[in-house]
Motif scaffolding. Structure first.
Motif, PDB file in Angstrom:
ATOM      1  N   ASP A 255       0.743  -1.287  -0.094  1.00 50.27           N
ATOM      2  CA  ASP A 255       0.163  -0.017   0.049  1.00 50.27           C
ATOM      3  C   ASP A 255       0.797   1.249   0.040  1.00 50.27           C
ATOM      4  OD1 ASP A 255      -2.365  -1.559   0.012  1.00 50.27           O
ATOM      5  OD2 ASP A 255      -2.545  -1.254   2.358  1.00 50.27           O
ATOM      6  N   THR A 256       1.977   1.280   0.848  1.00 53.16           N
ATOM      7  CA  THR A 256       2.811   2.492   1.050  1.00 53.16           C
ATOM      8  C   THR A 256       3.445   2.500  -0.381  1.00 53.16           C
ATOM      9  OG1 THR A 256       3.295   2.037   3.239  1.00 53.16           O
ATOM     10  CG2 THR A 256       4.698   3.531   2.026  1.00 53.16           C
ATOM     11  N   TRP A 257       4.041   1.563  -1.155  1.00 55.10           N
ATOM     12  CA  TRP A 257       5.082   1.512  -2.228  1.00 55.10           C
ATOM     13  C   TRP A 257       4.027   2.129  -3.302  1.00 55.10           C
ATOM     14  CZ3 TRP A 257       3.897  -1.819  -6.598  1.00 55.10           C
ATOM     15  CH2 TRP A 257       4.800  -1.633  -7.664  1.00 55.10           C
ATOM     16  N   ALA A 258       2.610   1.354  -3.455  1.00 49.37           N
ATOM     17  CA  ALA A 258       1.952   1.971  -4.646  1.00 49.37           C
ATOM     18  C   ALA A 258       1.358   3.493  -4.387  1.00 49.37           C
ATOM     19  CB  ALA A 258       0.694   1.212  -4.563  1.00 49.37           C
ATOM     20  N   ALA A 259       1.388   3.806  -3.195  1.00 48.34           N
ATOM     21  CA  ALA A 259       0.785   5.318  -2.803  1.00 48.34           C
ATOM     22  C   ALA A 259       2.164   6.443  -3.043  1.00 48.34           C
ATOM     23  CB  ALA A 259       0.227   5.355  -1.648  1.00 48.34           C
ATOM     24  N   GLU A 260       3.132   5.894  -2.699  1.00 46.29           N
ATOM     25  CA  GLU A 260       4.304   6.777  -2.549  1.00 46.29           C
ATOM     26  C   GLU A 260       5.405   6.677  -3.577  1.00 46.29           C
ATOM     27  OE1 GLU A 260       3.845   9.170  -0.707  1.00 46.29           O
ATOM     28  OE2 GLU A 260       2.023   8.394   0.548  1.00 46.29           O
ATOM     29  N   TYR A 261       5.403   5.492  -4.132  1.00 47.74           N
ATOM     30  CA  TYR A 261       6.833   5.267  -4.955  1.00 47.74           C
ATOM     31  C   TYR A 261       6.743   5.127  -6.584  1.00 47.74           C
ATOM     32  CZ  TYR A 261       9.300   5.163  -0.480  1.00 47.74           C
ATOM     33  OH  TYR A 261       9.867   5.533   0.765  1.00 47.74           O
ATOM     34  N   LEU A 262       5.373   5.459  -6.947  1.00 51.30           N
ATOM     35  CA  LEU A 262       5.129   5.266  -8.309  1.00 51.30           C
ATOM     36  C   LEU A 262       4.755   6.536  -8.927  1.00 51.30           C
ATOM     37  CD1 LEU A 262       2.686   1.873  -8.330  1.00 51.30           C
ATOM     38  CD2 LEU A 262       5.114   2.028  -8.826  1.00 51.30           C
ATOM     39  N   GLY A 263       5.423   7.518  -8.520  1.00 49.17           N
ATOM     40  CA  GLY A 263       5.327   8.675  -9.207  1.00 49.17           C
ATOM     41  C   GLY A 263       5.620   9.305 -10.662  1.00 49.17           C
ATOM     42  N   GLY A 264       6.866   8.323 -10.821  1.00 48.28           N
ATOM     43  CA  GLY A 264       7.359   8.479 -12.301  1.00 48.28           C
ATOM     44  C   GLY A 264       6.759   7.489 -13.102  1.00 48.28           C
TER      45      GLY A 264
ATOM     46  N   VAL B 243       0.362   2.523 -13.343  1.00 44.90           N
ATOM     47  CA  VAL B 243       0.060   2.460 -12.076  1.00 44.90           C
ATOM     48  C   VAL B 243      -1.342   1.904 -11.683  1.00 44.90           C
ATOM     49  CG1 VAL B 243      -0.491   4.159  -9.973  1.00 44.90           C
ATOM     50  CG2 VAL B 243       1.353   4.785 -11.661  1.00 44.90           C
ATOM     51  N   GLN B 244      -2.481   2.403 -12.425  1.00 43.70           N
ATOM     52  CA  GLN B 244      -3.547   1.442 -12.531  1.00 43.70           C
ATOM     53  C   GLN B 244      -3.644  -0.027 -12.552  1.00 43.70           C
ATOM     54  OE1 GLN B 244      -6.343   3.189 -11.115  1.00 43.70           O
ATOM     55  NE2 GLN B 244      -7.004   1.185 -10.916  1.00 43.70           N
TER      56      GLN B 244
ATOM     57  N   VAL C  20       5.298  -6.826 -10.629  1.00 40.30           N
ATOM     58  CA  VAL C  20       4.604  -6.016  -9.551  1.00 40.30           C
ATOM     59  C   VAL C  20       5.373  -6.213  -8.088  1.00 40.30           C
ATOM     60  CG1 VAL C  20       2.723  -4.905  -8.261  1.00 40.30           C
ATOM     61  CG2 VAL C  20       2.744  -5.405 -10.831  1.00 40.30           C
ATOM     62  N   LEU C  21       5.275  -7.466  -7.906  1.00 40.67           N
ATOM     63  CA  LEU C  21       5.776  -7.902  -6.353  1.00 40.67           C
ATOM     64  C   LEU C  21       7.276  -7.533  -6.344  1.00 40.67           C
ATOM     65  CD1 LEU C  21       5.426  -9.112  -3.699  1.00 40.67           C
ATOM     66  CD2 LEU C  21       5.447 -11.438  -4.763  1.00 40.67           C
ATOM     67  N   HIS C  22       7.880  -8.203  -7.359  1.00 41.14           N
ATOM     68  CA  HIS C  22       9.458  -8.041  -7.286  1.00 41.14           C
ATOM     69  C   HIS C  22       9.917  -6.601  -7.283  1.00 41.14           C
ATOM     70  CE1 HIS C  22      13.608  -8.067  -8.839  1.00 41.14           C
ATOM     71  NE2 HIS C  22      13.542  -9.158  -8.488  1.00 41.14           N
ATOM     72  N   GLN C  23       9.195  -5.556  -7.927  1.00 43.35           N
ATOM     73  CA  GLN C  23       9.604  -4.263  -8.023  1.00 43.35           C
ATOM     74  C   GLN C  23       9.145  -3.465  -6.481  1.00 43.35           C
ATOM     75  OE1 GLN C  23       7.925  -1.875 -10.984  1.00 43.35           O
ATOM     76  NE2 GLN C  23       9.010  -2.931 -12.693  1.00 43.35           N
ATOM     77  N   ALA C  24       8.192  -3.931  -6.221  1.00 42.11           N
ATOM     78  CA  ALA C  24       7.812  -3.483  -4.614  1.00 42.11           C
ATOM     79  C   ALA C  24       8.693  -3.866  -3.551  1.00 42.11           C
ATOM     80  CB  ALA C  24       6.282  -4.006  -4.322  1.00 42.11           C
ATOM     81  N   LEU C  25       9.145  -5.141  -3.729  1.00 42.58           N
ATOM     82  CA  LEU C  25      10.269  -5.749  -2.728  1.00 42.58           C
ATOM     83  C   LEU C  25      11.460  -5.233  -3.081  1.00 42.58           C
ATOM     84  CD1 LEU C  25       8.867  -9.511  -2.503  1.00 42.58           C
ATOM     85  CD2 LEU C  25       8.679  -7.616  -0.983  1.00 42.58           C
ATOM     86  N   GLU C  26      12.187  -4.896  -4.168  1.00 47.24           N
ATOM     87  CA  GLU C  26      13.163  -4.232  -4.737  1.00 47.24           C
ATOM     88  C   GLU C  26      13.346  -3.019  -3.743  1.00 47.24           C
ATOM     89  OE1 GLU C  26      16.935  -5.008  -5.842  1.00 47.24           O
ATOM     90  OE2 GLU C  26      15.284  -6.284  -6.189  1.00 47.24           O
TER      91      GLU C  26
END
Length: 389
Positions: free
Chosen positions: A84-93, A99-100, A147-153
Motif C-alpha cells: 500500500d505504501t509503495w503503490a501510494a508513494e513510490y510510483l510517481g514516475g 499505475v492502475q 509488480v511484487l518483485h519491484q515493490a520488494l526491490e
C-alpha cells in the motif's frame, strides 16, 4: 539457564512462560547491534525459536551481519502494508495507466495471498507458491510477479529487508505471439479501403513511420519540421480516464523523445492533412477548439479518442477483406518493410523508439534471417539459369 554465544556477541537462554495455565518453553538469544546515538546505551535485539540449535544458527548469522555492517532490523510491517505504501508513494514516475495496472494486481492477486505475511518473514518458497497458485495466463502471472518483485526491490533499497525474496522465481513459459505484418497486397487493400475517409491520412502516416497510435494522436504541428523533413515524437496522448492525474500528454513509451526522418511522401501526406484541417477549421467556425495544435483531431479540433479510432480501423479492415488486423500491426509492417529496404537494426530501433537495438533484433530478427534465405534461393535460381543456358 544461559551461556555465552561462541563469538561472545550474544547470549542464548531457555525460557518458560505460562499462558492460560499452560507452560510453553522456547529459546531466546539477545545480541547488541550498536549504540543509541543520543543516550550511548546499547541497542539490543532478540531472536526466538523452538530449539537451541535453531536460535544459535540465527544468532550466528545476525552477529556476523552486525560485524560486517549489513544487519537490518526486522520490520514489523506486513507485505500488504508495504505494498500500500509503495503503490501510494513510490510510483510517481510511472505512467497513470501503468499505475492502475500495478494497483489492480496488488489488490486482486498479491495482497489476498501474501498481504498478512510479515515483510521480514517473506521467503522465496512463499513467493514461488504464490506464483504457482495463480490461475492466470502466463503473461498475467509474469505481470503480477513483476509488480511484487519491484515493490520488494524498493524495500531492499530502503533497508526494510536485506534481500529480495522474489528473486530467482521460476516463472511460467510465455509463448510469444507471432508477428503478422501486412504483405504488400494487404497493405494496398487497406489503403484503398480508407481512401477518401477520415482514416486515410492517419493510416498512411502510421504505415510508413511505425509510430504508435497514441503518438500520432498526440502529435502537434510544432513537432513537424517540413523544412528539415523531420518529425519529433516527444509525447503521446493520454486516455481520458487518466488525464486528471497526468494531463493531456505524457512522454513516449520508453520515456525518451526521438526525431525521425520519414520518406518524403509521408511529409507530403502531412501537408495534405494540414490543408484538410484548415478547411475543417473554417467549417467549424467558433466551435473550433485545438489549443495545442494537434495534427489529428475530430471535426471541431478536439483530440481523437483512441478507442474511437480503433473502432473505425476495425471497420476499415473488414471492408478491405482482412481479418484480425490491429492498428498496432501497421507498426510491425513498417519495421519489416524497413528491414526489407536494407535499414540497419540500430536505425530501425531509433525510428520505432525501442529502448535497445537488442529488443528490436529479438522482435524482428527472424525476418532478417528469412530474407537472407530468400536471397540465397533467388541466387541459386540465377546460378542454375546461367549454367543451363
Amino acid at each position: 539457564m544461559g551461556r555465552k554465544a561462541a563469538s561472545g556477541a550474544g547470549t542464548i537462554r531457555k525460557k518458560t512462560v505460562t499462558r492460560s495455565g499452560k507452560e510453553y518453553t522456547y529459546w531466546e538469544a539477545r545480541f547488541t547491534v550498536g549504540r543509541d546515538p543520543g543516550t550511548g546505551k546499547q541497542i539490543q535485539r532478540s531472536i526466538t525459536g523452538k530449539t537451541q540449535k535453531e536460535v544459535a544458527q540465527r544468532l550466528k548469522a545476525a552477529t556476523l551481519a552486525v560485524d560486517q555492517g549489513t544487519y537490518i532490523t526486522p520490520t514489523k510491517m506486513t507485505v500488504g502494508a508495504w505494498l500500500d505504501t509503495w503503490a501510494a508513494e513510490y510510483l510517481g514516475g510511472v505512467k497513470p495507466a501503468t499505475v492502475q495496472v500495478y494497483k489492480n494486481n496488488v489488490r486482486l492477486h498479491i495482497k489476498p495471498a501474501l498481504g498478512a505475511v510479515g515483510l521480514s518473514e517473506l521467503r522465496p518458497h512463499m513467493v514461488q507458491r504464490f506464483i504457482n497458485g495463480l490461475e492466470l495466463s502466463p503473461a498475467s502471472v509474469r505481470l503480477a510477479y513483476k509488480v511484487l518483485h519491484q515493490a520488494l526491490e524498493k524495500a531492499v533499497k530502503l533497508d526494510y529487508i536485506p534481500r529480495n525474496p522474489a528473486s530467482d522465481c521460476q516463472l511460467p513459459r510465455m509463448e510469444r505471439k507471432e508477428i503478422l505484418p501486412l504483405d504488400d497486397e494487404q497493405a494496398a487493400a487497406l489503403l484503398l479501403a480508407v481512401k477518401g475517409g477520415r482514416l486515410e491520412l492517419l493510416v498512411s502516416v502510421a504505415l510508413f513511420t511505425g509510430c504508435r497510435l497514441s503518438e500520432l494522436l498526440g502529435l502537434t504541428w510544432d513537432c513537424v519540421d517540413f523544412q528539415k523533413g523531420t518529425i519529433l515524437i516527444s509525447k503521446q496522448l493520454v486516455r481520458p480516464e487518466h488525464r486528471a492525474e497526468s494531463g493531456l500528454f505524457i512522454s513516449p513509451k520508453n520515456g525518451k523523445p526521438r526525431t525521425i526522418t520519414p520518406a518524403p511522401s509521408v511529409l507530403k501526406t502531412l501537408k495534405e492533412q494540414r490543408r484538410r484541417q484548415a478547411e475543417t477549421r473554417i467549417k467549424a467556425g467558433p466551435l473550433w477548439d485545438n489549443p495545442h495544435g494537434l495534427t489529428f483531431t475530430d471535426q471541431i479540433g478536439r483530440p481523437l479518442l483512441q478507442q474511437t479510432v480503433e473502432g473505425w480501423f476495425s471497420a476499415a479492415v473488414k471492408a478491405a477483406g482482412l481479418e484480425g488486423v490491429r492498428f498496432h500491426d501497421l507498426r510491425h509492417t513498417y519495421a519489416v518493410n524497413a528491414i526489407r529496404a536494407g535499414d540497419d537494426i540500430k536505425t530501425i530501433q531509433g525510428n520505432l523508439g525501442h529502448a535497445s537495438a537488442g529488443f528490436t533484433l529479438d522482435r524482428y530478427g527472424h525476418f532478417t534471417e528469412r530474407m537472407k534465405q530468400d536471397s540465397a534461393a533467388r541466387m541459386e535460381g540465377f546460378i542454375k539459369a546461367v549454367f543451363s543456358s
